[in-house]
Design a protein around this motif. Structure first.
Motif, PDB file in Angstrom:
ATOM      1  N   ALA B 154     -23.204  44.497 -59.744  1.00  0.00           N
ATOM      2  CA  ALA B 154     -23.699  43.339 -58.960  1.00  0.00           C
ATOM      3  C   ALA B 154     -22.731  43.149 -57.591  1.00  0.00           C
ATOM      4  CB  ALA B 154     -23.445  42.242 -60.045  1.00  0.00           C
ATOM      5  N   GLY B 155     -21.544  43.509 -57.643  1.00  0.00           N
ATOM      6  CA  GLY B 155     -20.678  43.365 -56.479  1.00  0.00           C
ATOM      7  C   GLY B 155     -21.170  43.879 -55.329  1.00  0.00           C
ATOM      8  N   LEU B 156     -21.644  45.231 -55.667  1.00  0.00           N
ATOM      9  CA  LEU B 156     -22.059  46.484 -54.360  1.00  0.00           C
ATOM     10  C   LEU B 156     -23.272  45.616 -53.886  1.00  0.00           C
ATOM     11  CD1 LEU B 156     -21.563  48.816 -53.095  1.00  0.00           C
ATOM     12  CD2 LEU B 156     -22.839  50.219 -54.857  1.00  0.00           C
ATOM     13  N   ALA B 157     -24.062  45.114 -54.966  1.00  0.00           N
ATOM     14  CA  ALA B 157     -25.452  44.696 -54.566  1.00  0.00           C
ATOM     15  C   ALA B 157     -25.112  43.468 -53.418  1.00  0.00           C
ATOM     16  CB  ALA B 157     -26.421  44.136 -55.843  1.00  0.00           C
ATOM     17  N   VAL B 158     -24.401  42.720 -53.725  1.00  0.00           N
ATOM     18  CA  VAL B 158     -24.103  41.453 -52.801  1.00  0.00           C
ATOM     19  C   VAL B 158     -23.660  42.002 -51.469  1.00  0.00           C
ATOM     20  CG1 VAL B 158     -22.407  39.785 -52.751  1.00  0.00           C
ATOM     21  CG2 VAL B 158     -23.243  39.890 -54.775  1.00  0.00           C
ATOM     22  N   GLU B 159     -22.983  43.072 -51.368  1.00  0.00           N
ATOM     23  CA  GLU B 159     -22.547  43.489 -50.055  1.00  0.00           C
ATOM     24  C   GLU B 159     -23.646  44.217 -49.605  1.00  0.00           C
ATOM     25  OE1 GLU B 159     -18.432  45.173 -51.992  1.00  0.00           O
ATOM     26  OE2 GLU B 159     -18.345  45.173 -49.647  1.00  0.00           O
ATOM     27  N   LEU B 160     -24.473  44.584 -50.176  1.00  0.00           N
ATOM     28  CA  LEU B 160     -25.814  45.003 -49.364  1.00  0.00           C
ATOM     29  C   LEU B 160     -26.732  44.081 -49.069  1.00  0.00           C
ATOM     30  CD1 LEU B 160     -25.324  47.973 -50.541  1.00  0.00           C
ATOM     31  CD2 LEU B 160     -27.921  48.231 -51.185  1.00  0.00           C
ATOM     32  N   LEU B 161     -26.497  42.803 -49.664  1.00  0.00           N
ATOM     33  CA  LEU B 161     -27.354  41.598 -49.244  1.00  0.00           C
ATOM     34  C   LEU B 161     -26.578  40.881 -47.831  1.00  0.00           C
ATOM     35  CD1 LEU B 161     -28.187  39.960 -52.459  1.00  0.00           C
ATOM     36  CD2 LEU B 161     -29.606  40.731 -50.990  1.00  0.00           C
ATOM     37  N   PHE B 162     -25.128  40.879 -47.932  1.00  0.00           N
ATOM     38  CA  PHE B 162     -24.446  40.210 -46.816  1.00  0.00           C
ATOM     39  C   PHE B 162     -24.213  41.067 -45.796  1.00  0.00           C
ATOM     40  CE2 PHE B 162     -23.965  36.877 -50.169  1.00  0.00           C
ATOM     41  CZ  PHE B 162     -23.995  35.915 -49.606  1.00  0.00           C
ATOM     42  N   GLY B 163     -23.943  42.275 -46.156  1.00  0.00           N
ATOM     43  CA  GLY B 163     -23.366  43.429 -45.071  1.00  0.00           C
ATOM     44  C   GLY B 163     -24.465  43.438 -43.857  1.00  0.00           C
ATOM     45  N   PRO B 164     -25.488  43.617 -44.038  1.00  0.00           N
ATOM     46  CA  PRO B 164     -26.564  43.854 -42.828  1.00  0.00           C
ATOM     47  C   PRO B 164     -26.660  42.513 -41.897  1.00  0.00           C
ATOM     48  CG  PRO B 164     -27.695  44.719 -44.794  1.00  0.00           C
ATOM     49  CD  PRO B 164     -26.334  43.984 -45.254  1.00  0.00           C
ATOM     50  N   ILE B 165     -26.507  41.331 -42.783  1.00  0.00           N
ATOM     51  CA  ILE B 165     -26.685  40.133 -42.100  1.00  0.00           C
ATOM     52  C   ILE B 165     -25.169  39.992 -40.858  1.00  0.00           C
ATOM     53  CG2 ILE B 165     -26.498  37.630 -42.284  1.00  0.00           C
ATOM     54  CD1 ILE B 165     -28.219  37.862 -44.495  1.00  0.00           C
ATOM     55  N   PHE B 166     -24.011  40.266 -41.454  1.00  0.00           N
ATOM     56  CA  PHE B 166     -22.784  40.036 -40.986  1.00  0.00           C
ATOM     57  C   PHE B 166     -22.677  41.172 -39.868  1.00  0.00           C
ATOM     58  CE2 PHE B 166     -21.721  37.140 -44.118  1.00  0.00           C
ATOM     59  CZ  PHE B 166     -20.801  36.211 -43.464  1.00  0.00           C
ATOM     60  N   HIS B 167     -23.214  42.527 -40.085  1.00  0.00           N
ATOM     61  CA  HIS B 167     -23.164  43.727 -39.092  1.00  0.00           C
ATOM     62  C   HIS B 167     -23.871  43.063 -37.674  1.00  0.00           C
ATOM     63  CE1 HIS B 167     -25.023  47.424 -38.015  1.00  0.00           C
ATOM     64  NE2 HIS B 167     -23.608  47.839 -37.885  1.00  0.00           N
ATOM     65  N   ARG B 168     -25.198  42.628 -38.106  1.00  0.00           N
ATOM     66  CA  ARG B 168     -25.913  42.186 -36.891  1.00  0.00           C
ATOM     67  C   ARG B 168     -25.258  41.098 -36.076  1.00  0.00           C
ATOM     68  NH1 ARG B 168     -32.532  41.610 -36.456  1.00  0.00           N
ATOM     69  NH2 ARG B 168     -32.829  43.791 -36.949  1.00  0.00           N
ATOM     70  N   TRP B 169     -24.731  40.179 -36.683  1.00  0.00           N
ATOM     71  CA  TRP B 169     -24.124  39.059 -36.168  1.00  0.00           C
ATOM     72  C   TRP B 169     -22.770  39.525 -35.365  1.00  0.00           C
ATOM     73  CZ3 TRP B 169     -19.384  35.863 -37.776  1.00  0.00           C
ATOM     74  CH2 TRP B 169     -19.621  34.633 -37.061  1.00  0.00           C
ATOM     75  N   LEU B 170     -21.986  40.023 -36.415  1.00  0.00           N
ATOM     76  CA  LEU B 170     -20.511  40.459 -35.352  1.00  0.00           C
ATOM     77  C   LEU B 170     -20.977  41.447 -34.483  1.00  0.00           C
ATOM     78  CD1 LEU B 170     -18.534  40.520 -38.649  1.00  0.00           C
ATOM     79  CD2 LEU B 170     -18.287  39.074 -36.551  1.00  0.00           C
ATOM     80  N   LEU B 171     -21.438  42.652 -34.701  1.00  0.00           N
ATOM     81  CA  LEU B 171     -21.694  43.672 -33.433  1.00  0.00           C
ATOM     82  C   LEU B 171     -22.921  43.447 -32.736  1.00  0.00           C
ATOM     83  CD1 LEU B 171     -20.725  46.731 -35.854  1.00  0.00           C
ATOM     84  CD2 LEU B 171     -19.357  45.463 -34.310  1.00  0.00           C
TER      85      LEU B 171
END
Lengths: 195, 195
Positions: B154-171
């Protein structure tokens, strides 16, 4: 240019790029100057201006060099095994990010692009977009080979692969290592398989 | 404290947090000072020091307030429909990130934590980790309800959900909007379904 002059040029160029990486990691992008680079590289300012028109231009060549990436020439390995090709790329990305000198360099640039959208556009255009697109191309080959479901948006899939890695690294929410890269890949690939 | 004093306190507290958000968005974390906050909020420095021991402490309360998050009290909605609960959270995250004043605030903090690991630890401990954990808890409920495969981390799944959003936003690799949030959720959920 004779062979000696050419060798000297090449040596100067590499000294400049290396000094740029060290300096930006040390003082940040804002305090990076052409004067500082010239002094650290042991060359004259005019030598730098002969090849680059701004400190951003030098910096991006310095970053591209450390990412072993020639402009417009990013391609992913295609061994026919999508999983192992992507694993190689994700592990390589993690290895590059956590290598200490490069970690500082890329963090300085990331901090900079939070406010400087011109540098951000350069970073995306010259470094990030070519990498993302090359990875998407490899996934499209996987779609054509029947290894990935035909309904998959390859561009989005790539962001699912890289997003969690950069999220951990940039927001420092956990340890970034190869185990994490492998876990991300395995979970994403499960969702991409043909159904 | 009588009702009037309590109301005054509350008003001062909110003025301080609001001034902190405005200031850090404007001048960045490094140039943020308790004096500057006090002056912008129209209170004395001693009023701020009565409640907070450092500028980082004020800043995190300011961020928590705008994220509508009380310390240690993050919980995801549980309507029984995992997909719609997660959609609500991801859309809320995107809405918060792209709201202009908050965008500047969170970018200033992100830039800061690239070099300041003490502030980074505070950010993770007080803001990011509780959000990630709450989201993981909701996915675990989904596992118990048979909506998510039992083998899912579950912890990894959460990073798959939030990761792409922050990646787009930050980079800044692309437009961050609700369509993107929905696309990420749909693709991640495909990989989580029971097989």
């Amino acid at each position: 240019m004779g062979p000696d002059a050419s060798r000297r040029s090449d040596r100067a160029r590499r000294a400049i790029l290396s000094a740029t990486r060290d300096l930006v990691a040390e003082v940040g992008y804002t305090r990076l100057t052409i004067e500082g680079i010239a002094s650290a590289a042991g060359v004259g300012k005019q030598t730098i201006y002969r090849w680059w028109h701004s400190k951003a231009a030098v910096l991006f060549d310095a970053i591209l060099e450390v990412n072993s990436q020639e402009e417009g020439r990013v391609a992913l390995p295609d061994t026919g095994d999508l999983e192992s090709d992507l694993r190689l790329v994700l592990r390589g990305t993690v290895a590059t990010l956590i290598e200490p000198a490069n970690d500082r360099l890329q963090r300085a640039v990331t901090a900079e692009i939070q406010t400087d959208t011109v540098v951000a556009e350069e970073l995306v255009r010259r470094l990030l977009r070519p990498q993302l697109d090359a990875c998407a191309e490899r996934i499209k080959i996987g779609i054509r080979a029947g290894q990935v479901d035909g309904s998959v948006d390859a561009g989005l899939a790539v962001e699912l692969l890289f997003g969690p890695i950069f999220h951990r690294w940039l927001l420092r929410t956990g340890e970034l290592d190869q185990t994490f890269a492998d876990g991300v890949l395995d979970m994403v690939l499960k969702g991409l398989r043909p159904r």
